[in-house]
Design a protein around this motif. Structure first.
Motif, short mmCIF file in Angstrom:
data_model
loop_
_atom_site.label_atom_id
_atom_site.label_comp_id
_atom_site.label_asym_id
_atom_site.label_seq_id
_atom_site.Cartn_x
_atom_site.Cartn_y
_atom_site.Cartn_z
N ALA A 279 0.82 -1.22 0.00
CA ALA A 279 0.00 0.00 0.00
C ALA A 279 0.85 1.27 0.00
CB ALA A 279 -0.94 0.01 1.20
N SER A 280 2.12 1.15 0.41
CA SER A 280 2.98 2.34 0.47
C SER A 280 4.04 2.35 -0.62
CB SER A 280 3.67 2.43 1.84
OG SER A 280 4.47 1.29 2.08
N LEU A 281 3.94 1.44 -1.60
CA LEU A 281 4.98 1.35 -2.63
C LEU A 281 5.04 2.58 -3.52
CD1 LEU A 281 4.87 -2.40 -3.77
CD2 LEU A 281 6.60 -1.25 -2.37
N THR A 282 3.91 3.29 -3.67
CA THR A 282 3.94 4.53 -4.47
C THR A 282 4.98 5.51 -3.92
OG1 THR A 282 1.63 4.29 -5.14
CG2 THR A 282 2.56 6.49 -5.25
N SER A 283 5.19 5.47 -2.60
CA SER A 283 6.18 6.37 -1.99
C SER A 283 7.58 6.12 -2.54
CB SER A 283 6.18 6.20 -0.46
OG SER A 283 4.99 6.67 0.10
N TYR A 284 7.89 4.86 -2.87
CA TYR A 284 9.21 4.55 -3.42
C TYR A 284 9.40 5.26 -4.76
CZ TYR A 284 9.83 0.79 0.05
OH TYR A 284 9.98 0.08 1.21
N THR A 285 8.38 5.16 -5.63
CA THR A 285 8.46 5.85 -6.92
C THR A 285 8.59 7.36 -6.72
OG1 THR A 285 7.04 4.14 -7.88
CG2 THR A 285 7.33 6.15 -9.16
N MET A 286 7.83 7.90 -5.76
CA MET A 286 7.87 9.34 -5.53
C MET A 286 9.22 9.79 -4.99
SD MET A 286 5.00 10.49 -6.56
CE MET A 286 5.10 9.19 -7.80
N VAL A 287 9.85 8.99 -4.14
CA VAL A 287 11.17 9.35 -3.63
C VAL A 287 12.17 9.45 -4.77
CG1 VAL A 287 13.14 8.52 -2.28
CG2 VAL A 287 10.85 8.47 -1.30
N PHE A 288 12.12 8.50 -5.70
CA PHE A 288 13.02 8.56 -6.85
C PHE A 288 12.72 9.78 -7.72
CE2 PHE A 288 14.03 4.02 -6.06
CZ PHE A 288 15.40 4.10 -6.16
N MET A 289 11.44 10.15 -7.84
CA MET A 289 11.11 11.35 -8.61
C MET A 289 11.65 12.60 -7.92
SD MET A 289 7.42 10.90 -10.45
CE MET A 289 7.92 12.08 -11.69
N VAL A 290 11.58 12.63 -6.60
CA VAL A 290 12.13 13.76 -5.85
C VAL A 290 13.63 13.89 -6.12
CG1 VAL A 290 12.69 14.57 -3.53
CG2 VAL A 290 10.37 13.83 -4.06
N ILE A 291 14.33 12.76 -6.14
CA ILE A 291 15.76 12.78 -6.45
C ILE A 291 15.98 13.37 -7.85
CG2 ILE A 291 17.80 11.35 -6.88
CD1 ILE A 291 16.67 9.39 -4.76
N GLY A 292 15.14 12.97 -8.80
CA GLY A 292 15.25 13.50 -10.16
C GLY A 292 15.03 15.01 -10.20
N TYR A 293 14.05 15.48 -9.45
CA TYR A 293 13.79 16.92 -9.43
C TYR A 293 14.93 17.68 -8.75
CZ TYR A 293 9.07 16.68 -11.31
OH TYR A 293 8.00 16.51 -12.16
N LEU A 294 15.55 17.09 -7.75
CA LEU A 294 16.71 17.72 -7.12
C LEU A 294 17.83 17.91 -8.13
CD1 LEU A 294 16.83 15.94 -3.64
CD2 LEU A 294 16.43 18.38 -4.05
N ILE A 295 17.99 16.91 -9.00
CA ILE A 295 18.98 17.03 -10.07
C ILE A 295 18.62 18.21 -10.98
CG2 ILE A 295 19.91 15.91 -12.14
CD1 ILE A 295 19.56 13.23 -10.66
N GLY A 296 17.33 18.35 -11.30
CA GLY A 296 16.89 19.46 -12.14
C GLY A 296 17.13 20.81 -11.50
N VAL A 297 16.85 20.91 -10.20
CA VAL A 297 17.01 22.19 -9.49
C VAL A 297 18.47 22.60 -9.45
CG1 VAL A 297 16.82 23.30 -7.24
CG2 VAL A 297 14.92 21.93 -8.11
#
Length: 438
Positions: A279-297
């Motif tokens: 039920a919390s696996l979506t958080s894993y995908t979101m954490v990786f997306m956050v890492i990607g956005y940090l790269i963008g910033v």
């Protein structure tokens, strides 16, 4: 020269507009990524198969296609600021519709409520993304959108955890198998109890949205005014004469489709493999997306250009598709290396590649918007609406995923993402440069 003319009375600093838009992007993420937890939840209480459960994403994202152009006309009449307030009001109504849906455990009512929420988000997205693009230099627009993405996906990380804590707490036997073992009366009572747990969270959401209406309505957020388009399109009569926008909408269709697949099906996939914390696996995908956005910033435009970020995203996405479809469903070696030392629960390698799609495609949305809107001038609202219609990929591609999963298996269904990443690669290399169809 920027396509935006400074609004009368607009402050010199972009801090206030960025702060207000940042709050709205948090709401986008909160409402959008709640679907990832809703899908397995509604699958159980409404007794659905995988294909039926994915109509959650269809009802939500199809609103972007159906309502994008009508919402752009509303923006033209009301202006961007009042349009945002209207969008928040529509979302509040959608949140309240979850009350009768939950009380009756009626799947159709849930879908109607999701469509209304999506309608409200449509006008908010149509208005807010041009704000972020034009509030500063075009070359750093992807960086600003990456900041918004951090906020959006930060909400996406929080939502599954909050959903689990508020709705699923104390439900150790929350599963289709547990309900199937009950007699009809006990099962009906259990389903009623489960669905009723959705009422209070959506009441809180409606209250928060009403508060935000006041924040936007009475803020000093400047209005956007646009110049005429560039010389090559000075006689343009419609948005379809701008190839970079049309192809950009297709790229966003592909991106949002695979983004939703990666974020919203990972729970179903994990549940099918027996992963305990599905039920919390979506958080894993979101954490990786956050890492990607940090790269963008941190890296755009100082280290990498918007075009280079788009190319890198598409290539990384292709590699993740191969990993998701071919890696082990039993070994957790990759997760052990990446975060096993932290105490965070590890997941099978194949599921890890699904989660890492979040990192792969994180910079697609921030990169496409400034590339697609360049030089539109007064057609910016129509261009934004067309790009928003691309979000319908989140409605259609997960259904394609669900059909493949029914006839093959869930792991093989991730091949649906391969042509998506390949088209994004085409847009990065050529599509965004096109200024005519000849």
């Amino acid at each position: 020269m920027s396509a935006i003319s400074e609004a009368k009375g607009a402050p010199q600093s972009s801090l206030l507009p960025m702060t207000i838009i940042g709050i709205l992007f948090f709401i986008f993420g909160f409402v959008t990524w709640l679907n990832g937890s809703l899908i397995p939840f509604l699958k159980i209480i409404c007794e659905l198969n995988e294909f039926q459960a994915l109509f959650v994403t269809f009802a939500f994202y199809i609103a972007y296609t159906v309502m994008a152009l009508p919402m752009s006309y509303i923006l033209k009449k009301t202006g961007y600021k009042d349009g945002m307030a209207i969008g928040l009001g529509i979302m509040a109504v959608g949140s309240l519709l979850f009350i009768p849906a939950a009380q009756s455990a009626n799947y159709l009512l849930f879908l109607v409520a999701l469509f209304v929420l999506g309608t409200g988000l449509t006008i908010l997205q149509t208005a807010s993304n041009p704000y972020v693009v034009h509030i500063g230099p075009r070359e750093s627009a992807a960086m600003r959108i990456s900041i918004m993405g951090l906020i959006n996906k930060g909400a996406g990380v929080m939502v599954p955890l909050l959903f689990t804590a508020l709705v699923l707490s104390g439900l150790d036997n929350f599963s289709s198998e547990h309900l199937a073992a009950l007699n009809e009366v006990e099962r009906a009572a259990q389903i009623s109890e489960l669905s009723a747990r959705l009422v209070m969270p959506y009441i809180y959401m409606a209250v928060a949205l009403v508060f935000l209406i006041g924040l936007v309505k009475f803020s000093s957020l400047p209005e956007l005014e646009f110049d005429e388009p560039g010389a090559e399109h000075k006689n343009a009569t419609g948005i379809m004469q701008f190839p970079q926008v049309v192809l950009g909408a297709v790229a966003l269709f592909c991106y949002v489709g695979i983004e939703v697949i990666a974020g919203d099906t990972i729970g179903l996939y994990g549940a099918g493999l027996g992963v305990q914390n599905f039920a919390s696996l979506t958080s894993y995908t979101m954490v990786f997306m956050v890492i990607g956005y940090l790269i963008g910033v941190t890296c755009i435009p100082k280290i990498i250009s918007q075009e280079a970020a788009l190319i890198g995203s598409s290539v990384a996405g292709v590699l993740c598709i191969f990993g998701a479809t071919m890696a082990s469903t039993e070994s957790t070696a990759i997760a052990q290396v990446l975060w096993g030392w932290s105490g965070i629960p590890v997941i099978p390698d194949s599921v890890t590649f699904v989660a890492m799609m979040g990192l792969a495609h994180a910079l697609v949305w921030p990169s496409v918007w400034p590339l697609a809107l360049q030089g539109l001038g007064k057609f910016t609202a129509q261009g934004s609406a067309l790009l928003i219609m691309g979000i319908s990929g989140g409605a259609i591609l997960p259904l394609a995923f669900g059909q493949v999963a029914l006839f093959a298996d869930t792991q093989m269904a991730y091949w649906v993402g391969l042509p998506c990443y390949l088209f994004i690669l085409f847009y990065a290399l050529k599509g965004h440069k096109m200024r005519s169809w000849k």
